[in-house]
Design a protein around this motif. Structure first.
Motif, PDB file in Angstrom:
ATOM      1  N   VAL A 111     -36.361  26.700   2.388  1.00  0.00           N
ATOM      2  CA  VAL A 111     -35.090  26.332   1.614  1.00  0.00           C
ATOM      3  C   VAL A 111     -34.247  27.470   1.698  1.00  0.00           C
ATOM      4  O   VAL A 111     -34.644  28.756   1.598  1.00  0.00           O
ATOM      5  CB  VAL A 111     -35.377  25.810   0.103  1.00  0.00           C
ATOM      6  CG1 VAL A 111     -34.138  25.717  -0.442  1.00  0.00           C
ATOM      7  CG2 VAL A 111     -36.192  24.728   0.346  1.00  0.00           C
ATOM      8  N   GLN A 112     -32.892  27.456   2.071  1.00  0.00           N
ATOM      9  CA  GLN A 112     -32.043  28.488   2.386  1.00  0.00           C
ATOM     10  C   GLN A 112     -31.448  28.632   1.030  1.00  0.00           C
ATOM     11  O   GLN A 112     -30.777  27.896   0.149  1.00  0.00           O
ATOM     12  CB  GLN A 112     -30.932  28.394   3.442  1.00  0.00           C
ATOM     13  CG  GLN A 112     -30.031  29.489   3.207  1.00  0.00           C
ATOM     14  CD  GLN A 112     -30.530  30.758   3.770  1.00  0.00           C
ATOM     15  OE1 GLN A 112     -31.262  30.899   4.875  1.00  0.00           O
ATOM     16  NE2 GLN A 112     -29.953  31.774   3.239  1.00  0.00           N
ATOM     17  N   LEU A 113     -31.532  30.026   0.324  1.00  0.00           N
ATOM     18  CA  LEU A 113     -31.081  30.313  -0.931  1.00  0.00           C
ATOM     19  C   LEU A 113     -29.885  30.745  -0.897  1.00  0.00           C
ATOM     20  O   LEU A 113     -29.571  31.798   0.015  1.00  0.00           O
ATOM     21  CB  LEU A 113     -32.077  31.371  -1.739  1.00  0.00           C
ATOM     22  CG  LEU A 113     -33.414  30.732  -1.949  1.00  0.00           C
ATOM     23  CD1 LEU A 113     -34.381  31.846  -2.687  1.00  0.00           C
ATOM     24  CD2 LEU A 113     -33.418  29.384  -2.916  1.00  0.00           C
ATOM     25  N   ASP A 114     -28.831  30.467  -1.680  1.00  0.00           N
ATOM     26  CA  ASP A 114     -27.414  31.329  -1.527  1.00  0.00           C
ATOM     27  C   ASP A 114     -27.210  32.129  -2.701  1.00  0.00           C
ATOM     28  O   ASP A 114     -27.055  31.653  -4.066  1.00  0.00           O
ATOM     29  CB  ASP A 114     -26.439  30.090  -1.530  1.00  0.00           C
ATOM     30  CG  ASP A 114     -25.023  30.673  -1.595  1.00  0.00           C
ATOM     31  OD1 ASP A 114     -24.836  31.908  -1.024  1.00  0.00           O
ATOM     32  OD2 ASP A 114     -24.207  29.983  -1.723  1.00  0.00           O
ATOM     33  N   PHE A 115     -27.477  33.380  -2.554  1.00  0.00           N
ATOM     34  CA  PHE A 115     -27.344  34.397  -3.582  1.00  0.00           C
ATOM     35  C   PHE A 115     -25.932  34.927  -4.017  1.00  0.00           C
ATOM     36  O   PHE A 115     -25.855  35.434  -4.966  1.00  0.00           O
ATOM     37  CB  PHE A 115     -28.087  35.742  -3.201  1.00  0.00           C
ATOM     38  CG  PHE A 115     -29.660  35.441  -3.052  1.00  0.00           C
ATOM     39  CD1 PHE A 115     -30.378  35.417  -4.219  1.00  0.00           C
ATOM     40  CD2 PHE A 115     -30.406  35.403  -1.710  1.00  0.00           C
ATOM     41  CE1 PHE A 115     -31.637  35.181  -4.010  1.00  0.00           C
ATOM     42  CE2 PHE A 115     -31.713  35.202  -1.945  1.00  0.00           C
ATOM     43  CZ  PHE A 115     -32.286  35.127  -2.873  1.00  0.00           C
ATOM     44  N   SER A 135     -23.351  32.667  -4.299  1.00  0.00           N
ATOM     45  CA  SER A 135     -22.459  31.619  -4.573  1.00  0.00           C
ATOM     46  C   SER A 135     -21.555  31.988  -5.659  1.00  0.00           C
ATOM     47  O   SER A 135     -21.702  32.715  -6.536  1.00  0.00           O
ATOM     48  CB  SER A 135     -23.155  30.185  -5.096  1.00  0.00           C
ATOM     49  OG  SER A 135     -23.997  30.820  -6.255  1.00  0.00           O
TER      50      SER A 135
END
Length: 63
Positions: A5-9, A11
């Motif tokens: 899962v790609q996390l968007d830090f 956002s």
């Protein structure tokens, strides 16, 4: 095994909070904010910055 899962830090879903020194026109004071909370207030005469810095803050960071 599950897929990664790609996390968007970075956002921008959360509203921006104030951090740093600002000039508050309503009270004619320099106000320091930390994580959106008012930390302290100081009058332009008590502020330790030089005249050019104060004028720049009054123009660029007025709230």
């Amino acid at each position: 095994m599950t897929d990664p899962v790609q996390l968007d830090f970075f956002s921008t879903d959360e509203p921006a909070v104030l951090n740093g020194m600002y000039y508050e026109k309503k009270t004619n004071m320099f106000v320091s904010f930390v994580k959106g909370q008012r930390h302290f207030e100081v009058t332009p005469y008590q502020c330790l910055g030089d005249k050019a810095w104060k004028e720049k803050m009054m123009k660029e960071r007025a709230i």
